[in-house]
Design an enzyme around this catalytic site. Structure first.
Site, PDB file in Angstrom:
ATOM      1  CE1 TYR A 119      -8.196   1.008   6.871  1.00 17.43           C
ATOM      2  CE2 TYR A 119      -7.391  -0.385   5.090  1.00 17.43           C
ATOM      3  CZ  TYR A 119      -8.435   0.220   5.764  1.00 17.43           C
ATOM      4  OH  TYR A 119      -9.720   0.033   5.331  1.00 17.43           O
ATOM      5  CE  LYS A 127     -10.806  -1.262   8.401  1.00 18.18           C
ATOM      6  NZ  LYS A 127     -12.253  -1.206   8.689  1.00 18.18           N
TER       7      LYS A 127
END
Length: 207
Positions: A153, A157
Site C-alpha cells: 500500500y 502511494k
C-alpha cells in the site's frame, strides 16, 4: 455550459470520496462521480441532487485506461470541461511482507498508481490548453514512513506522490495546480473498517 464549474471525483461511492463530492457540490461544482460500484455512486448522486446540485454517475475501474478516458468524455459531454480532478480512489492492504502475493501487490499499484496516472493523463492537457485547473492526489500519512505490514500500500502511494510532484513541475507554469494531500490517521470508511476489524472505530478520523 462553459461557465459551469466541473469536478471529477474518483472513489466517490463512499467514505472520503463521497464527502469530497458533497462538499464540492455545496461549493457550486457539478460533479462527475467515478467508482466501481454503481449503486454507491447513485447514492452519492442522489444526495447531491437533493440539494440542487448536478452529478453524473460513471461506474469505472480506474486501473483500466480506456474506461477512464471514456468516463472523462462522458462527464465533459454532459457537464462541461473538468476543472478539478480529485484522485481519491484507492485499494488498501495490510499484510505481512513475506505473505503478500504477486496479484495482491499488482492490484495495489493498478488502483493506487495506475488509476491516478490514467485519470490525470486524461484531463491535464485539456486543463493546460484552457489556462488552468487543479489536480489533487489524496494520500495517507503512511507515505511519510511506512508502518509494518503496509509495504504494498505504502509503495503504491509513494509512487502516486512522485507522479503528483512531476506533474507540478511539468504543468504548473501552464496554470495547472497539483497537490498531494496526506490524510492523517485512519479515516472512518467502510474500506478501512473492513481492513482493520480489530481496531476501535472511535479512534478513526471522520471523513
Amino acid at each position: 455550459m462553459s461557465d459551469t464549474k466541473v469536478a471529477l471525483v474518483t472513489g466517490a461511492g463512499r467514505g472520503i470520496g463521497r464527502d469530497i463530492a458533497l462538499t464540492l457540490a455545496k461549493d457550486g461544482y457539478a460533479c462527475g462521480l467515478i467508482a466501481r460500484t454503481k449503486s454507491q455512486l447513485e447514492e452519492t448522486a442522489e444526495l447531491i441532487r437533493k440539494n440542487g446540485g448536478k452529478a453524473v454517475v460513471t461506474p469505472t475501474d480506474v486501473s483500466n485506461r480506456a474506461a477512464v478516458l471514456a468516463s472523462i468524455e462522458t462527464v465533459e459531454r454532459e457537464l462541461g470541461p473538468i476543472s478539478v480532478l480529485i484522485n481519491n480512489a484507492g485499494a488498501y492492504l495490510k499484510k505481512k511482507f513475506t505473505e503478500i502475493a504477486e496479484d495482491e501487490f499488482d492490484f495495489q499499484f493498478k488502483v493506487n498508481c495506475y488509476g491516478p496516472f490514467f485519470c490525470s493523463q486524461g484531463v491535464v492537457a485539456k486543463m493546460a490548453e484552457r489556462g488552468g485547473g487543479t489536480i489533487i492526489f489524496v494520500l495517507g500519512s503512511e507515505t511519510r514512513g511506512g508502518p509494518a505490514q503496509y509495504s504494498a500500500y505504502t509503495g503504491s502511494k509513494l509512487a502516486q506522490r512522485a507522479i503528483a510532484e512531476s506533474l507540478a513541475y511539468e504543468f504548473g507554469h501552464l496554470g495547472v495546480h497539483t497537490a498531494a494531500i496526506d490524510v492523517d490517521g485512519a479515516v472512518d470508511s467502510p474500506r478501512v473498517r473492513e481492513a482493520m476489524p480489530d481496531v476501535d472505530p472511535s479512534w478513526f478520523v471522520s471523513p
